[in-house]
Design a protein around this motif. Structure first.
Motif, PDB file in Angstrom:
ATOM      1  N   ALA A  78      38.410  33.115  39.174  1.00 42.88           N
ATOM      2  CA  ALA A  78      39.820  32.861  38.878  1.00 42.88           C
ATOM      3  C   ALA A  78      40.238  33.758  37.725  1.00 42.88           C
ATOM      4  O   ALA A  78      39.489  33.943  36.764  1.00 42.88           O
ATOM      5  N   VAL A  79      41.416  34.326  37.847  1.00 42.39           N
ATOM      6  CA  VAL A  79      42.008  35.116  36.774  1.00 42.39           C
ATOM      7  C   VAL A  79      43.128  34.271  36.184  1.00 42.39           C
ATOM      8  O   VAL A  79      44.010  33.813  36.908  1.00 42.39           O
ATOM      9  N   HIS A  80      43.052  34.042  34.881  1.00 42.32           N
ATOM     10  CA  HIS A  80      44.023  33.204  34.182  1.00 42.32           C
ATOM     11  C   HIS A  80      44.924  34.068  33.303  1.00 42.32           C
ATOM     12  O   HIS A  80      44.473  35.063  32.755  1.00 42.32           O
ATOM     13  N   ASN A  81      46.145  33.633  33.155  1.00 42.42           N
ATOM     14  CA  ASN A  81      47.033  34.214  32.157  1.00 42.42           C
ATOM     15  C   ASN A  81      46.996  33.262  30.969  1.00 42.42           C
ATOM     16  O   ASN A  81      47.635  32.218  30.980  1.00 42.42           O
ATOM     17  N   ALA A  82      46.205  33.604  29.959  1.00 42.87           N
ATOM     18  CA  ALA A  82      46.075  32.757  28.774  1.00 42.87           C
ATOM     19  C   ALA A  82      47.090  33.144  27.697  1.00 42.87           C
ATOM     20  O   ALA A  82      47.035  32.637  26.585  1.00 42.87           O
ATOM     21  N   GLY A  83      47.996  34.030  28.047  1.00 43.95           N
ATOM     22  CA  GLY A  83      48.991  34.501  27.080  1.00 43.95           C
ATOM     23  C   GLY A  83      50.286  33.713  27.151  1.00 43.95           C
ATOM     24  O   GLY A  83      50.368  32.655  27.775  1.00 43.95           O
ATOM     25  N   LYS A  84      51.310  34.282  26.524  1.00 44.76           N
ATOM     26  CA  LYS A  84      52.612  33.618  26.449  1.00 44.76           C
ATOM     27  C   LYS A  84      53.688  34.348  27.248  1.00 44.76           C
ATOM     28  O   LYS A  84      54.839  33.976  27.217  1.00 44.76           O
ATOM     29  N   THR A  85      53.282  35.433  27.952  1.00 44.86           N
ATOM     30  CA  THR A  85      54.226  36.253  28.694  1.00 44.86           C
ATOM     31  C   THR A  85      53.816  36.298  30.161  1.00 44.86           C
ATOM     32  O   THR A  85      52.626  36.402  30.470  1.00 44.86           O
ATOM     33  N   LYS A  86      54.768  36.261  31.057  1.00 41.63           N
ATOM     34  CA  LYS A  86      54.480  36.378  32.488  1.00 41.63           C
ATOM     35  C   LYS A  86      53.926  37.771  32.775  1.00 41.63           C
ATOM     36  O   LYS A  86      54.427  38.771  32.267  1.00 41.63           O
ATOM     37  N   SER A  87      52.869  37.808  33.594  1.00 38.66           N
ATOM     38  CA  SER A  87      52.275  39.105  33.930  1.00 38.66           C
ATOM     39  C   SER A  87      53.078  39.766  35.049  1.00 38.66           C
ATOM     40  O   SER A  87      53.665  39.085  35.886  1.00 38.66           O
ATOM     41  N   PRO A  88      53.079  41.087  35.083  1.00 38.25           N
ATOM     42  CA  PRO A  88      53.780  41.774  36.171  1.00 38.25           C
ATOM     43  C   PRO A  88      52.995  41.645  37.472  1.00 38.25           C
ATOM     44  O   PRO A  88      51.788  41.404  37.466  1.00 38.25           O
ATOM     45  N   ASN A  89      53.671  41.792  38.598  1.00 39.47           N
ATOM     46  CA  ASN A  89      52.995  41.812  39.884  1.00 39.47           C
ATOM     47  C   ASN A  89      52.073  43.022  39.904  1.00 39.47           C
ATOM     48  O   ASN A  89      52.455  44.093  39.434  1.00 39.47           O
ATOM     49  N   ARG A  90      50.879  42.845  40.419  1.00 44.83           N
ATOM     50  CA  ARG A  90      49.850  43.890  40.428  1.00 44.83           C
ATOM     51  C   ARG A  90      49.528  44.360  39.013  1.00 44.83           C
ATOM     52  O   ARG A  90      49.305  45.531  38.760  1.00 44.83           O
ATOM     53  N   GLY A  91      49.495  43.421  38.075  1.00 44.97           N
ATOM     54  CA  GLY A  91      49.260  43.740  36.674  1.00 44.97           C
ATOM     55  C   GLY A  91      47.801  43.890  36.298  1.00 44.97           C
ATOM     56  O   GLY A  91      47.497  44.219  35.162  1.00 44.97           O
ATOM     57  N   TYR A  92      46.879  43.636  37.244  1.00 47.92           N
ATOM     58  CA  TYR A  92      45.462  43.739  36.918  1.00 47.92           C
ATOM     59  C   TYR A  92      44.642  44.004  38.171  1.00 47.92           C
ATOM     60  O   TYR A  92      45.118  43.848  39.293  1.00 47.92           O
ATOM     61  N   SER A  93      43.409  44.432  37.939  1.00 44.04           N
ATOM     62  CA  SER A  93      42.410  44.592  38.994  1.00 44.04           C
ATOM     63  C   SER A  93      41.162  43.855  38.528  1.00 44.04           C
ATOM     64  O   SER A  93      41.015  43.572  37.340  1.00 44.04           O
ATOM     65  N   VAL A  94      40.251  43.567  39.453  1.00 38.31           N
ATOM     66  CA  VAL A  94      38.980  42.939  39.093  1.00 38.31           C
ATOM     67  C   VAL A  94      37.862  43.867  39.555  1.00 38.31           C
ATOM     68  O   VAL A  94      37.810  44.256  40.719  1.00 38.31           O
ATOM     69  N   LEU A  95      36.983  44.221  38.622  1.00 38.32           N
ATOM     70  CA  LEU A  95      35.846  45.083  38.908  1.00 38.32           C
ATOM     71  C   LEU A  95      34.585  44.232  38.895  1.00 38.32           C
ATOM     72  O   LEU A  95      34.320  43.527  37.926  1.00 38.32           O
ATOM     73  N   MET A  96      33.816  44.282  39.988  1.00 41.22           N
ATOM     74  CA  MET A  96      32.534  43.599  40.045  1.00 41.22           C
ATOM     75  C   MET A  96      31.452  44.664  40.045  1.00 41.22           C
ATOM     76  O   MET A  96      31.479  45.588  40.849  1.00 41.22           O
ATOM     77  N   THR A  97      30.498  44.537  39.124  1.00 41.21           N
ATOM     78  CA  THR A  97      29.389  45.477  39.047  1.00 41.21           C
ATOM     79  C   THR A  97      28.090  44.687  39.080  1.00 41.21           C
ATOM     80  O   THR A  97      27.932  43.714  38.341  1.00 41.21           O
ATOM     81  N   VAL A  98      27.159  45.100  39.961  1.00 44.54           N
ATOM     82  CA  VAL A  98      25.843  44.477  40.055  1.00 44.54           C
ATOM     83  C   VAL A  98      24.834  45.479  39.509  1.00 44.54           C
ATOM     84  O   VAL A  98      24.760  46.611  39.981  1.00 44.54           O
ATOM     85  N   TYR A  99      24.087  45.051  38.504  1.00 48.90           N
ATOM     86  CA  TYR A  99      23.067  45.896  37.876  1.00 48.90           C
ATOM     87  C   TYR A  99      21.687  45.379  38.239  1.00 48.90           C
ATOM     88  O   TYR A  99      21.452  44.171  38.236  1.00 48.90           O
ATOM     89  N   ASP A 100      20.775  46.284  38.521  1.00 51.57           N
ATOM     90  CA  ASP A 100      19.368  45.934  38.688  1.00 51.57           C
ATOM     91  C   ASP A 100      18.868  45.607  37.282  1.00 51.57           C
ATOM     92  O   ASP A 100      18.905  46.450  36.392  1.00 51.57           O
ATOM     93  N   ALA A 101      18.406  44.375  37.075  1.00 51.41           N
ATOM     94  CA  ALA A 101      18.013  43.937  35.734  1.00 51.41           C
ATOM     95  C   ALA A 101      16.827  44.717  35.180  1.00 51.41           C
ATOM     96  O   ALA A 101      16.705  44.896  33.974  1.00 51.41           O
ATOM     97  N   SER A 102      15.955  45.231  36.044  1.00 49.93           N
ATOM     98  CA  SER A 102      14.776  45.949  35.548  1.00 49.93           C
ATOM     99  C   SER A 102      15.099  47.370  35.097  1.00 49.93           C
ATOM    100  O   SER A 102      14.464  47.901  34.197  1.00 49.93           O
TER     101      SER A 102
END
Length: 173
Positions: A78-102
């Motif tokens: 879930a992406v939350h707006n924890a601020g006090k201003t409405k976010s614009p449409n398409r105001g963010y992206s989500v990047l998922m990165t999987v790292y090999d722990a070793s």
């Protein structure tokens, strides 16, 4: 936060100075065409300070902590707006990165470019349809998965420290 606004205001002010200089035919030491283009680009890039200030925050909802080899993993978040201003449409992206722990090498990377407008206090939940997944491991081992909200240009996040979540996932045979 204030430093960023100052840098942005400085770049915009510099752009106005260079435009004024170009019109009046005066040549300050840095008024070359290359510097003008660079500073104009910087003003556009840093122009985000004129956009809304939105405090994005990400939460992982029941993430998998162990998987079997070949099993698809869905990282519902879930992406939350924890601020006090409405976010614009398409105001963010989500990047998922999987790292090999070793080895700390990237095993998989995925970018979700979405981001509906969020009112202050509102959240948007993301998952996958049945039969789809974010990541399907091809080797057993330990992995680190990081999901990060990235504000798009034109949006300023005053608290970037809450934009990412990291978990460990063990993949077995």
């Amino acid at each position: 936060h204030r430093g960023y606004q100052w840098q942005c205001a400085g770049a915009l002010r510099m752009r106005r100075v260079l435009i004024r200089t170009a019109k009046s035919n005066q040549s300050p030491p840095m008024a070359s065409k290359a510097n003008f283009i660079f500073l104009s680009a910087a003003a556009v890039t840093l122009g985000g300070c004129r956009g809304p200030e939105v405090d994005y925050k990400i939460t992982l909802l029941s993430p998998p902590v162990s998987l079997r080899l070949g099993e698809g993993a869905v990282f519902e978040h879930a992406v939350h707006n924890a601020g006090k201003t409405k976010s614009p449409n398409r105001g963010y992206s989500v990047l998922m990165t999987v790292y090999d722990a070793s080895s700390s090498e990237v095993a998989e990377e995925w970018l979700e470019t979405a981001g509906s407008s969020l009112a202050p206090g509102e959240a948007s939940t993301y998952s996958m349809s049945s039969g789809y997944w974010h990541w399907k491991p091809i080797a057993p081992g330990k992995y680190t998965v990081r999901l990060e909200v990235i504000p798009n240009p034109g949006t300023v996040d005053p608290v970037p420290s809450n934009n990412a979540k990291t978990i460990s996932v063990t993949v077995t045979k």
